[in-house]
Structure formats: structure tokens, C-alpha cells
Design an enzyme around this catalytic site. Sequence first.
Site, PDB file in Angstrom:
ATOM      1  N   PRO A 198       0.648  -1.295  -0.067  1.00 46.07           N
ATOM      2  CA  PRO A 198       0.105  -0.023   0.141  1.00 46.07           C
ATOM      3  C   PRO A 198       0.995   1.166   0.042  1.00 46.07           C
ATOM      4  O   PRO A 198       1.559   1.410   0.571  1.00 46.07           O
ATOM      5  CB  PRO A 198      -0.796  -0.170   1.363  1.00 46.07           C
ATOM      6  CG  PRO A 198      -0.920  -1.586   1.448  1.00 46.07           C
ATOM      7  CD  PRO A 198       0.294  -2.134   1.066  1.00 46.07           C
ATOM      8  N   GLU A 199       0.422   2.190  -0.877  1.00 48.37           N
ATOM      9  CA  GLU A 199       1.060   3.422  -0.974  1.00 48.37           C
ATOM     10  C   GLU A 199       0.420   4.505  -0.221  1.00 48.37           C
ATOM     11  O   GLU A 199      -0.530   4.397   0.464  1.00 48.37           O
ATOM     12  CB  GLU A 199       1.263   4.099  -2.330  1.00 48.37           C
ATOM     13  CG  GLU A 199       2.274   2.794  -3.019  1.00 48.37           C
ATOM     14  CD  GLU A 199       2.803   3.236  -4.274  1.00 48.37           C
ATOM     15  OE1 GLU A 199       2.966   4.681  -4.473  1.00 48.37           O
ATOM     16  OE2 GLU A 199       3.289   2.668  -5.131  1.00 48.37           O
TER      17      GLU A 199
END
Length: 296
Positions: free
Chosen positions: A2-3
Site C-alpha cells: 500500500p502506498e
Amino acid sequence: MPELPEVETVKRGLTPAMEGARIERLELRRGDLRFPFPQDFEAQVSGRTIIGLGRRAKYLLIDLDSGKTIISHLGMSGSFRIEQGQLSATPGDFHHVRSKDEKHDHAIFHLDGEGGPRRVIYNDPRRFGFMDIADRSELDASPFLFGLGPEPTGNELSAAYLAERFQGKAQPLKSALLDQKTIAGLGNIYVCEALWRAHLLPTRTAGALVTKTGKPKEALNLLVTSIRDVIADAIAAGGSSLRDHIQTDGSLGYFQHSFSVYDREGLACRTPGCGGTVSRIVQAGRSTFYCSACQK
């Protein structure tokens, strides 16, 4: 992994369920994730009230009334699930589907507050995520947060700042942007997207965007704007459907449907009038997607 936009969406999705709630009990179903849970973690957290949720780079921050802050990283496969009665929702949107298999439920926050009791469950099949706890006044000294660069959405990020960081660097532009000491929270997906928007090759040297006198070239100004825009668009897409934190299907936004180059190898470039196709190369062990026709 996840960014920043996904973690921001998770934070926004969890806030209605967690902010102002009392943690009646923290239930840990194993002793570790990527790292062991902090010593006496359950005792430090149970009985405390959550006064707010925040984010720094790709880390979720949960502030407690004790002056402590829980630092949480989702790793490769971690997610939070909200359960209240028979309803369940998983805040956040990710390129790969997140698990709801209960055998991977490793930490459960049993909460009570306005709206009644609920559970916020951390699920992580691969256990690459982790949780830590630190004094809020000393967060910047945390080994996970120490030395991080400015946020890509903050005022500290500017062309002049990047010119100072990039001057004289022969490092590929993409690698330079992924350095968390330069920009915090900017990851592989959105670096590819930002470079496409700025029409810059990921293999171009970072120093090529700086004049001999250390000033930013126009391409660097465009890159900063592109970084800001792609992150803002991703956050808006992820958060646009956050109407009720209890949703039976857990659906939120789907920014990945709007990717222009990421994971689109062999497909037509979306730059109007370009006519090129998206290529993929590997840089430092990570896939890089770009269009060689319009990125220079």
C-alpha cells in the site's frame, strides 16, 4: 505494498469508527507480525481513548489519551476490518484484494463509544506489517519515522527543494524519487504515474533537471506539480465513496482503474496524440512502466 493514498484512505475510513472510542481491550492472537509486538502492548493500549488518527508517509498513526501513539504499517498484505453487529467493512482500496480470512486476524481492537461497541481487526496473511508504540512527543525519533523527507502533499515539497537534493546526482530519476529521505511516502506506483504526467523518462538522471547554478529546470517544476496532482487524484478517488464507515461490501474508490502507465505494459499510451505503447523495465528490483514515445 500500500502506498500513501491507500494509507490515507484507510485512515479516513477508520476515523469514524475509532476516533473518540475507548479501547476496552486489545486482543493479540500471536506474539509478532514482521516484528514482535511491543512489550506490554496490550496493557499500554487497553483502557485508553483514541483521540485522533493521523498518517506520516505510509504509516498509520493512532493517538491515545495517554500521550502515546500507535504506529502501524500495513506491509504487503495487511488491512483493517471494521465489524459492528453483522456488518463488516474493509476501509481502503488496494491493487490486490485484501484478505478477510479470520485465521489471519492477528490484532483486534475491542472498542466502545458513540454508536455502540465495535471491533477493528488487523488482518495480515503474509505478516509483513507491524505495530509499534511511542511517546507522541518523540515520534520523529522513532526508528520508523526518523529522517523521513517532506510529504508529497505538503508545502515543503518544491522544485527548489528537489533541485538541492538532485544537484550533481547521476542516480536514475525514479530511484531518486523513491528515496524516503527525499520524499516521504512516494512509492513505485505513483512515481511511475507522476513521471508519465511530467513526460520524463524514469531512467533520466536526477541531476539533469537542475541547472549548473543549482536552480530547478522547468521540467522539475512540472514534476513537482505532477507528483502533487497524482497523489491528490488518488486520495480523492479512494475517499470519494467514504460515506458510511460500515459498508457490507467494504467498497471504496478504485483509482487503479485510472492508471495511465502502471501495470499497462503493451497497451496504448494515454497521452493524447502520442501513439506510443507502455513499456516495462526493472529498476532496483521493481517494475517501471513508462512510454518511450512521450517521456524524454
